[in-house]
Design an enzyme around this catalytic site. Structure first.
Site, mmCIF file in Angstrom:
data_model
loop_
_atom_site.group_PDB
_atom_site.id
_atom_site.type_symbol
_atom_site.label_atom_id
_atom_site.label_comp_id
_atom_site.label_asym_id
_atom_site.label_seq_id
_atom_site.Cartn_x
_atom_site.Cartn_y
_atom_site.Cartn_z
ATOM 1 N N ALA A 65 0.177 4.259 7.129
ATOM 2 C CA ALA A 65 1.747 5.121 6.908
ATOM 3 C C ALA A 65 0.625 5.132 5.190
ATOM 4 O O ALA A 65 0.285 4.520 4.958
ATOM 5 C CB ALA A 65 2.745 5.025 6.670
ATOM 6 N N GLY A 108 1.521 1.199 10.227
ATOM 7 C CA GLY A 108 1.736 2.278 11.409
ATOM 8 C C GLY A 108 0.526 3.365 12.396
ATOM 9 O O GLY A 108 0.450 3.323 13.097
ATOM 10 N N GLU A 111 1.329 0.543 15.001
ATOM 11 C CA GLU A 111 2.717 0.970 15.208
ATOM 12 C C GLU A 111 2.461 1.949 16.366
ATOM 13 O O GLU A 111 2.750 2.157 17.436
ATOM 14 C CB GLU A 111 3.406 1.083 14.932
ATOM 15 C CG GLU A 111 3.762 -0.306 13.555
ATOM 16 C CD GLU A 111 4.665 0.175 12.371
ATOM 17 O OE1 GLU A 111 3.700 0.743 11.013
ATOM 18 O OE2 GLU A 111 5.768 -0.420 12.359
HETATM 19 C C1 HXC Z 1 -3.365 6.378 2.307
HETATM 20 C C2 HXC Z 1 -5.266 5.260 2.434
HETATM 21 C C3 HXC Z 1 -4.542 3.853 3.857
HETATM 22 C C4 HXC Z 1 -3.486 4.281 3.188
HETATM 23 C C5 HXC Z 1 -7.170 3.821 2.996
HETATM 24 N N1 HXC Z 1 -6.592 4.907 2.503
HETATM 25 N N2 HXC Z 1 -5.539 3.312 4.037
HETATM 26 N N3 HXC Z 1 -4.412 5.739 1.525
HETATM 27 N N4 HXC Z 1 -2.608 5.197 2.291
HETATM 28 N N5 HXC Z 1 -2.525 3.354 4.377
HETATM 29 C C6 HXC Z 1 -7.123 5.716 1.782
HETATM 30 C C7 HXC Z 1 -8.717 4.717 0.552
HETATM 31 O O1 HXC Z 1 -7.026 4.747 -0.632
HETATM 32 C C8 HXC Z 1 -9.128 5.698 0.417
HETATM 33 O O2 HXC Z 1 -9.031 6.550 -0.665
HETATM 34 C C9 HXC Z 1 -9.944 5.934 1.797
HETATM 35 O O3 HXC Z 1 -8.358 6.257 2.816
HETATM 36 C C10 HXC Z 1 -10.813 4.950 2.286
HETATM 37 O O4 HXC Z 1 -10.832 3.521 2.000
HETATM 38 P P1 HXC Z 1 -11.403 2.539 1.351
HETATM 39 O O5 HXC Z 1 -9.897 1.243 0.954
HETATM 40 O O6 HXC Z 1 -11.885 2.647 0.172
HETATM 41 O O7 HXC Z 1 -11.808 1.965 2.573
HETATM 42 P P2 HXC Z 1 -12.032 0.416 2.647
HETATM 43 O O8 HXC Z 1 -12.745 -0.320 1.829
HETATM 44 O O9 HXC Z 1 -13.452 0.731 3.880
HETATM 45 O O10 HXC Z 1 -11.210 -0.162 3.615
HETATM 46 C C11 HXC Z 1 -10.309 0.158 4.807
HETATM 47 C C12 HXC Z 1 -9.237 -0.974 5.157
HETATM 48 C C13 HXC Z 1 -8.184 0.003 3.836
HETATM 49 C C14 HXC Z 1 -9.881 -2.223 4.953
HETATM 50 C C15 HXC Z 1 -8.427 -0.386 6.247
HETATM 51 O O11 HXC Z 1 -8.368 1.311 3.422
HETATM 52 C C16 HXC Z 1 -6.874 -0.596 3.358
HETATM 53 O O12 HXC Z 1 -6.240 -2.057 2.991
HETATM 54 N N6 HXC Z 1 -6.485 0.284 3.481
HETATM 55 C C17 HXC Z 1 -4.650 -0.180 4.017
HETATM 56 C C18 HXC Z 1 -4.231 -0.801 5.169
HETATM 57 C C19 HXC Z 1 -2.505 -0.888 5.561
HETATM 58 O O13 HXC Z 1 -2.497 -1.538 4.004
HETATM 59 N N7 HXC Z 1 -2.158 -0.883 6.065
HETATM 60 C C20 HXC Z 1 -0.922 -0.335 6.436
HETATM 61 C C21 HXC Z 1 0.070 0.943 5.536
HETATM 62 S S1 HXC Z 1 1.846 0.167 5.242
HETATM 63 P P3 HXC Z 1 -9.442 7.210 -2.211
HETATM 64 O O14 HXC Z 1 -9.098 8.185 -2.195
HETATM 65 O O15 HXC Z 1 -9.858 6.113 -3.223
HETATM 66 O O16 HXC Z 1 -11.305 7.142 -2.223
HETATM 67 C C22 HXC Z 1 2.265 0.793 7.006
HETATM 68 C C23 HXC Z 1 3.597 0.917 6.555
HETATM 69 C C24 HXC Z 1 4.800 1.693 7.780
HETATM 70 O O17 HXC Z 1 1.607 1.518 7.453
HETATM 71 C C25 HXC Z 1 5.903 1.623 7.668
HETATM 72 C C26 HXC Z 1 6.401 0.583 6.761
HETATM 73 C C27 HXC Z 1 6.854 1.039 5.235
#
Ligand code: HXC
Length: 257
Positions: A65, A108, A111
């Site tokens: 998400a 998400g 999911e």
């Molecule tokens: C918003 C996101 C994002 C996310 C990545 N981006 N994931 N933006 N929401 N979930 C954005 C980053 O901010 C970044 O933007 C760009 O995408 C590229 O990501 P990087 O982190 O620079 O890439 P990388 O270093 O290759 O790392 C990849 C990654 C990391 C390991 C997948 O992006 C990551 O950990 N993302 C979050 C994963 C996460 O926690 N997902 C769960 C979300 S909560 P910029 O602008 O900085 O370039 C969820 C909950 C559901 O899903 C419902 C319950 C609340």
């Protein structure tokens, strides 16, 4: 329809939804959610579509998400908007769905993949429920669907530590049906989808409904449900055609009736 965050396409009887927000690794903001659901419902209404493929990019199926969109919200915001309940509409789609996962399927994203009926993974796929690292928990069914898919021990570990699991581990655990080389993922997903779309659509819908019933009921009720559906199928033209074709040693030509 004009979509901004997804691409849609149709090949023969297969509808394709490609998440297309590369700048955010396909993070599922509200617009992506609305567009995926609208596209899936449109394919579901179309009798010419017999299977729907949902995929992302090579690097990310979806990284979760949208954290930046979620961040400023209060309890009342997310409660009154009933956040993520709209994804139930995707689970209600009757046409079979295939998730083709390359790269990250996190939070998400994992999911969303688990809402789909068949889950194919590229050998580069990474699955996880990292919400706990953000101070939240899964919100689109992850704590329930992951637990049903892989069992308590692994689901609990993944949800409590937030660690990722690679494609091999996901296949061993029963989360994905098959791993294919990442370069062949879309071709393989299309081939699976073509096979499904070549079956009778109403019978495929009944098979999907019957398998899904296993997650909602007791064994005895589920077996009774299956038996009633099986009986009802003898009222369809496609059952007559399928069995006649076998007996006459020819390929069936289903009318989807
Ligand atoms: C918003 C996101 C994002 C996310 C990545 N981006 N994931 N933006 N929401 N979930 C954005 C980053 O901010 C970044 O933007 C760009 O995408 C590229 O990501 P990087 O982190 O620079 O890439 P990388 O270093 O290759 O790392 C990849 C990654 C990391 C390991 C997948 O992006 C990551 O950990 N993302 C979050 C994963 C996460 O926690 N997902 C769960 C979300 S909560 P910029 O602008 O900085 O370039 C969820 C909950 C559901 O899903 C419902 C319950 C609340």
């Amino acid at each position: 329809t004009e979509y901004q965050t997804i691409l849609t396409d149709q090949k023969n009887r297969v509808g394709i939804i490609t998440l297309n927000r590369p700048e955010a690794l396909n993070a599922l903001n509200l617009q992506v959610m609305r567009e995926v659901i609208e596209a899936a419902q449109a394919f579901d209404r179309d009798p010419e579509i017999g299977c729907i493929v949902i995929t992302g990019s090579a690097k990310a199926f979806a990284a979760g998400a949208d954290i930046k969109e979620m961040q400023p919200n209060t309890y009342m915001d997310v409660y009154l908007q009933d956040w993520f309940s709209a994804w139930d509409r995707l689970a209600e789609v009757r046409t079979p769905t295939v998730a083709a996962v390359s790269g990250y399927a996190l939070g998400g994203g994992c999911e969303l993949a688990m809402i789909c009926d068949v889950l194919l993974a590229g050998d580069n796929a990474k699955f996880g429920q990292p919400e706990i690292k953000l101070g939240v928990i899964p919100g689109i069914g992850g704590s329930q669907r992951l637990t049903r898919a892989v069992g308590k021990a692994k689901a609990m570990e993944l949800c409590l530590t937030g660690r990722m699991m690679d494609a091999e581990e996901a296949e061993r655990a029963g989360l994905v049906s098959r791993i294919v080389p990442a370069a062949d993922l879309l071709d393989e997903a299309m081939s699976v989808a073509d096979t499904i779309a070549g079956m009778s659509l109403p019978i495929a819908m009944m098979a999907k409904e019957a398998v899904n019933r296993a997650f909602e009921t007791t064994l005895a009720e589920g077996v009774r449900f299956e038996r009633r559906v099986f009986h009802a199928i003898f009222a369809t033209a496609d059952q007559k055609e399928g069995m006649a074709a076998f007996v006459e040693k020819r390929k069936p030509s289903f009318q989807h009736r």
